[in-house]
Design a protein around this motif. Structure first.
Motif, PDB file in Angstrom:
ATOM      1  N   ASP A   8      36.258  56.657  18.970  1.00  0.00           N
ATOM      2  CA  ASP A   8      35.434  56.310  20.132  1.00  0.00           C
ATOM      3  C   ASP A   8      36.358  56.041  21.311  1.00  0.00           C
ATOM      4  O   ASP A   8      37.414  55.425  21.136  1.00  0.00           O
ATOM      5  CB  ASP A   8      34.575  55.070  19.837  1.00  0.00           C
ATOM      6  N   ASP A   9      35.960  56.493  22.498  1.00  0.00           N
ATOM      7  CA  ASP A   9      36.825  56.305  23.663  1.00  0.00           C
ATOM      8  C   ASP A   9      36.729  54.897  24.239  1.00  0.00           C
ATOM      9  O   ASP A   9      37.526  54.526  25.096  1.00  0.00           O
ATOM     10  CB  ASP A   9      36.504  57.337  24.753  1.00  0.00           C
ATOM     11  N   ASP A  35      40.045  59.652  21.317  1.00  0.00           N
ATOM     12  CA  ASP A  35      39.484  60.932  21.740  1.00  0.00           C
ATOM     13  C   ASP A  35      39.591  61.929  20.595  1.00  0.00           C
ATOM     14  O   ASP A  35      40.238  61.672  19.572  1.00  0.00           O
ATOM     15  CB  ASP A  35      40.193  61.468  22.985  1.00  0.00           C
ATOM     16  N   GLY A  36      38.960  63.088  20.787  1.00  0.00           N
ATOM     17  CA  GLY A  36      38.889  64.062  19.717  1.00  0.00           C
ATOM     18  C   GLY A  36      40.225  64.644  19.303  1.00  0.00           C
ATOM     19  O   GLY A  36      40.494  64.819  18.113  1.00  0.00           O
ATOM     20  N   ARG A  37      41.056  64.967  20.267  1.00  0.00           N
ATOM     21  CA  ARG A  37      42.353  65.565  19.931  1.00  0.00           C
ATOM     22  C   ARG A  37      43.208  64.603  19.105  1.00  0.00           C
ATOM     23  O   ARG A  37      43.839  64.991  18.124  1.00  0.00           O
ATOM     24  CB  ARG A  37      43.087  65.976  21.210  1.00  0.00           C
ATOM     25  N   GLU A  38      43.236  63.351  19.530  1.00  0.00           N
ATOM     26  CA  GLU A  38      43.978  62.349  18.773  1.00  0.00           C
ATOM     27  C   GLU A  38      43.387  62.203  17.377  1.00  0.00           C
ATOM     28  O   GLU A  38      44.117  62.066  16.388  1.00  0.00           O
ATOM     29  CB  GLU A  38      43.936  61.005  19.498  1.00  0.00           C
ATOM     30  N   MET A  57      32.810  61.982  24.496  1.00  0.00           N
ATOM     31  CA  MET A  57      34.135  61.483  24.840  1.00  0.00           C
ATOM     32  C   MET A  57      34.761  62.425  25.856  1.00  0.00           C
ATOM     33  O   MET A  57      34.497  63.633  25.839  1.00  0.00           O
ATOM     34  CB  MET A  57      35.039  61.411  23.591  1.00  0.00           C
ATOM     35  N   PRO A  58      35.581  61.905  26.763  1.00  0.00           N
ATOM     36  CA  PRO A  58      36.285  62.784  27.697  1.00  0.00           C
ATOM     37  C   PRO A  58      37.284  63.662  26.955  1.00  0.00           C
ATOM     38  O   PRO A  58      37.756  63.320  25.875  1.00  0.00           O
ATOM     39  CB  PRO A  58      36.990  61.797  28.629  1.00  0.00           C
ATOM     40  N   GLY A  59      37.588  64.798  27.532  1.00  0.00           N
ATOM     41  CA  GLY A  59      38.504  65.712  26.864  1.00  0.00           C
ATOM     42  C   GLY A  59      37.775  66.432  25.752  1.00  0.00           C
ATOM     43  O   GLY A  59      36.763  67.097  25.976  1.00  0.00           O
ATOM     44  N   GLN A  60      38.247  66.298  24.539  1.00  0.00           N
ATOM     45  CA  GLN A  60      37.604  66.931  23.388  1.00  0.00           C
ATOM     46  C   GLN A  60      36.516  66.021  22.845  1.00  0.00           C
ATOM     47  O   GLN A  60      36.797  64.925  22.365  1.00  0.00           O
ATOM     48  CB  GLN A  60      38.642  67.233  22.304  1.00  0.00           C
ATOM     49  N   ASP A  61      35.268  66.467  22.911  1.00  0.00           N
ATOM     50  CA  ASP A  61      34.158  65.602  22.506  1.00  0.00           C
ATOM     51  C   ASP A  61      33.963  65.604  20.995  1.00  0.00           C
ATOM     52  O   ASP A  61      34.678  66.274  20.241  1.00  0.00           O
ATOM     53  CB  ASP A  61      32.865  65.993  23.233  1.00  0.00           C
ATOM     54  N   THR A  65      35.301  68.220  17.752  1.00  0.00           N
ATOM     55  CA  THR A  65      36.087  67.541  16.728  1.00  0.00           C
ATOM     56  C   THR A  65      35.405  67.621  15.367  1.00  0.00           C
ATOM     57  O   THR A  65      36.056  67.871  14.340  1.00  0.00           O
ATOM     58  CB  THR A  65      36.307  66.070  17.119  1.00  0.00           C
TER      59      THR A  65
END
Length: 215
Positions: A8-9, A35-38, A57-61, A65
């Motif tokens: 969760d962001d 975030d999704g990438r992490e 989430m910002p970036g990769q949602d 993911t």
């Protein structure tokens, strides 16, 4: 021990979920991501059983993911979290392979039960949003009542009762309590319902029940 990861962001949400779940003897919070990438990297390293996945989430949602994680061999079970009652992204997440969804304001006891259910391979549908998701899945068209009723006529009376409870978003344990059955008997009924209706998940069963006018 159920190994859980939180994605969760919002740090406050992650903290809240950690507090809710961390005190359970059979749950271990093994990691978290903002975030999704992490999340993809952390899941690859820690191999949790269940991932609580924020959908926005910002970036990769959470959708991208989820799709990535469920494509892996022996993927974690994804339990999507949403703050909205009628979020079309939730339906897309289920289609991509998420095990279920919950609202972020789900009571702690229900949240814990949902994590246990998902870890056991049981899909989870939050009752407060199940109707909106089912309506979205049917595209907003008038239900084909007669066809759905013919489909449900294949079920025994007991199986239809179980199907209705599935459509209401109840877990197998809750259905067992509601219908005074054992959990094993509920599972057996659900398996037969899937076979008779030609479905492979609880959302599809719920759609047929809704179309038939039984909900």
């Amino acid at each position: 021990m159920i190994r859980v990861m939180i994605v969760d962001d919002d740090p406050m949400v992650r903290t809240g979920l950690r507090l809710i779940l961390g005190g359970e003897a059979d749950v271990e919070i093994v990691g978290e991501a903002g975030d999704g990438r992490e999340a993809v990297g952390v899941v690859r390293e820690l191999r949790p059983d269940v991932v609580l996945m924020d959908i926005r989430m910002p970036g990769q949602d959470g959708l991208v993911t989820t799709e990535t994680l469920v494509s892996w061999p022996e993927p974690p079970r994804i339990l999507v979290l949403t703050a909205f009652d009628a979020d079309d992204m939730v339906l897309r997440a289920l289609r991509l392979g998420a095990a279920g969804f919950l609202l972020k304001d789900t009571p702690p006891a229900k949240m814990i039960d949902a994590v246990r259910a998902v870890a056991a391979g049981e899909p989870v549908l939050s009752p407060s949003v199940a109707h909106q998701v089912i309506a979205a899945a049917t595209g907003g068209h008038e239900p084909r009542r007669e066809e759905a009723q013919r489909e449900l006529a294949k079920l025994t009376d007991r199986e239809r009762q179980v199907a209705v409870e599935v459509a209401r978003g109840l877990s197998n344990t809750e259905i067992a309590q509601s219908l005074y059955m054992s959990v094993a008997t509920v599972k057996a009924n659900v398996t037969r319902i899937f076979a008779k209706l030609g479905t492979d998940n609880r959302v599809q069963v719920a759609m047929k029940v809704r179309d038939a006018g039984f909900l």
